[in-house]
Design a protein around this motif. Structure first.
Motif, PDB file in Angstrom:
ATOM      1  N   ALA A 171      -6.592   0.882  -6.866  1.00  0.00           N
ATOM      2  CA  ALA A 171      -7.581   1.940  -6.630  1.00  0.00           C
ATOM      3  C   ALA A 171      -7.445   2.516  -5.225  1.00  0.00           C
ATOM      4  O   ALA A 171      -7.482   3.732  -5.030  1.00  0.00           O
ATOM      5  CB  ALA A 171      -8.989   1.401  -6.861  1.00  0.00           C
ATOM      6  N   TRP A 172      -7.287   1.645  -4.219  1.00  0.00           N
ATOM      7  CA  TRP A 172      -7.069   2.124  -2.846  1.00  0.00           C
ATOM      8  C   TRP A 172      -5.776   2.930  -2.754  1.00  0.00           C
ATOM      9  O   TRP A 172      -5.716   3.965  -2.087  1.00  0.00           O
ATOM     10  CB  TRP A 172      -7.019   0.949  -1.884  1.00  0.00           C
ATOM     11  N   GLU A 173      -4.731   2.444  -3.430  1.00  0.00           N
ATOM     12  CA  GLU A 173      -3.442   3.140  -3.360  1.00  0.00           C
ATOM     13  C   GLU A 173      -3.519   4.532  -3.978  1.00  0.00           C
ATOM     14  O   GLU A 173      -3.044   5.517  -3.392  1.00  0.00           O
ATOM     15  CB  GLU A 173      -2.369   2.318  -4.076  1.00  0.00           C
ATOM     16  N   ARG A 174      -4.114   4.627  -5.164  1.00  0.00           N
ATOM     17  CA  ARG A 174      -4.212   5.926  -5.813  1.00  0.00           C
ATOM     18  C   ARG A 174      -5.074   6.889  -5.001  1.00  0.00           C
ATOM     19  O   ARG A 174      -4.770   8.081  -4.917  1.00  0.00           O
ATOM     20  CB  ARG A 174      -4.781   5.762  -7.235  1.00  0.00           C
ATOM     21  N   VAL A 227      -5.249   5.204   6.268  1.00  0.00           N
ATOM     22  CA  VAL A 227      -6.198   4.085   6.240  1.00  0.00           C
ATOM     23  C   VAL A 227      -6.268   3.487   4.837  1.00  0.00           C
ATOM     24  O   VAL A 227      -6.265   2.263   4.662  1.00  0.00           O
ATOM     25  CB  VAL A 227      -7.597   4.550   6.705  1.00  0.00           C
ATOM     26  N   GLN A 228      -6.319   4.351   3.835  1.00  0.00           N
ATOM     27  CA  GLN A 228      -6.442   3.870   2.458  1.00  0.00           C
ATOM     28  C   GLN A 228      -5.180   3.165   1.980  1.00  0.00           C
ATOM     29  O   GLN A 228      -5.249   2.134   1.299  1.00  0.00           O
ATOM     30  CB  GLN A 228      -6.799   5.062   1.557  1.00  0.00           C
ATOM     31  N   LEU A 229      -4.012   3.705   2.336  1.00  0.00           N
ATOM     32  CA  LEU A 229      -2.757   3.076   1.934  1.00  0.00           C
ATOM     33  C   LEU A 229      -2.534   1.756   2.663  1.00  0.00           C
ATOM     34  O   LEU A 229      -1.966   0.809   2.103  1.00  0.00           O
ATOM     35  CB  LEU A 229      -1.589   4.030   2.178  1.00  0.00           C
ATOM     36  N   LEU A 230      -2.985   1.676   3.888  1.00  0.00           N
ATOM     37  CA  LEU A 230      -2.898   0.409   4.620  1.00  0.00           C
ATOM     38  C   LEU A 230      -3.792  -0.651   3.992  1.00  0.00           C
ATOM     39  O   LEU A 230      -3.425  -1.833   3.915  1.00  0.00           O
ATOM     40  CB  LEU A 230      -3.271   0.615   6.088  1.00  0.00           C
ATOM     41  N   LEU A 251      -4.045  -5.551   0.398  1.00  0.00           N
ATOM     42  CA  LEU A 251      -4.462  -6.197  -0.849  1.00  0.00           C
ATOM     43  C   LEU A 251      -3.264  -6.574  -1.717  1.00  0.00           C
ATOM     44  O   LEU A 251      -3.248  -7.650  -2.329  1.00  0.00           O
ATOM     45  CB  LEU A 251      -5.413  -5.273  -1.614  1.00  0.00           C
ATOM     46  N   TRP A 252      -2.263  -5.687  -1.791  1.00  0.00           N
ATOM     47  CA  TRP A 252      -1.063  -6.028  -2.550  1.00  0.00           C
ATOM     48  C   TRP A 252      -0.369  -7.247  -1.936  1.00  0.00           C
ATOM     49  O   TRP A 252       0.151  -8.105  -2.662  1.00  0.00           O
ATOM     50  CB  TRP A 252      -0.088  -4.852  -2.593  1.00  0.00           C
ATOM     51  N   LYS A 253      -0.353  -7.324  -0.624  1.00  0.00           N
ATOM     52  CA  LYS A 253       0.255  -8.473   0.056  1.00  0.00           C
ATOM     53  C   LYS A 253      -0.510  -9.752  -0.276  1.00  0.00           C
ATOM     54  O   LYS A 253       0.093 -10.797  -0.545  1.00  0.00           O
ATOM     55  CB  LYS A 253       0.275  -8.250   1.567  1.00  0.00           C
TER      56      LYS A 253
END
Length: 199
Positions: free
Chosen positions: A117-120, A136-139, A144-146
């Motif tokens: 959701a953050w990535e999209r 900021v959102q992609l970071l 979270l992916w990490k």
């Protein structure tokens, strides 16, 4: 990537005929619709009639399921709605649905969906050229992916972040610079309500 996901979804489409609301089936419906929307949003193209029908069917299905089992399906429904509203050009509605998806995924401890959701959302703001907010959102998505252990996804986002050029700041050239920005962004995201980031 989105085109390949769509091709796989088409090959597995006969599975939909079972009508069984299994975990696999639910994830298939969700990811098929999301891949279709993401592909056309990235390419700024229109859904074909059959694709549009598939997406609207998924929205109806998750709408029904989320009423019965909100912990399992409400966050996914919100993310699909966010992408759909973005596709339709309803930015205010899309923003609210992204906010809802992020909140519900976090509340339900669904780490992969929270990251997605953050990535999209970040990719949407990147397309709108609101690069500071996109970063900021992609970071946050990267963090979270990490945490979820998706190292290939982290590398993909690292490359994406490296290519984002902010006014008066230039590019991030090193992992140390990126890590420093990540820590700062995590602090900001943790301290502010989501709607504050949109002001």
């Amino acid at each position: 990537a989105y085109s390949r996901a769509t091709e796989v979804a088409i090959l597995r489409a006969p599975l939909q005929d079972t009508g069984a609301a299994t975990v696999y089936f639910a994830k298939f419906i969700f990811l098929q619709a999301l891949a279709l929307l993401a592909e056309h949003l990235e390419n700024e193209s229109k859904l074909a009639k059959k694709e549009r029908k598939t997406v609207k069917a998924a929205l109806r299905t998750f709408g029904n399921w989320s009423k019965k089992m909100p912990d399992n399906f409400a966050a996914k429904e919100a993310l699909l709605c966010a992408e759909w509203e973005q596709y339709l050009g309803n930015e205010a509605l899309a923003s609210r649905q992204y906010e809802k998806a992020i909140h519900l995924a976090s509340q339900n401890n669904c780490l992969w969906l929270h990251a997605l959701a953050w990535e999209r959302l970040g990719q949407w703001y990147e397309r709108k050229r609101n690069l500071s907010l996109a970063q900021v959102q992609l970071l946050k998505a990267r963090e979270l992916w990490k945490e979820w252990g998706a190292e290939n996804k982290v590398k993909q986002l690292d490359q994406n972040l490296t290519n984002i050029q902010l006014p008066n700041t230039g590019f991030y050239h090193s992992e140390n610079e990126l890590s420093a920005v990540l820590q700062t962004a995590a602090t900001i995201v943790g301290a502010l309500r989501y709607e504050d980031l949109l002001d």
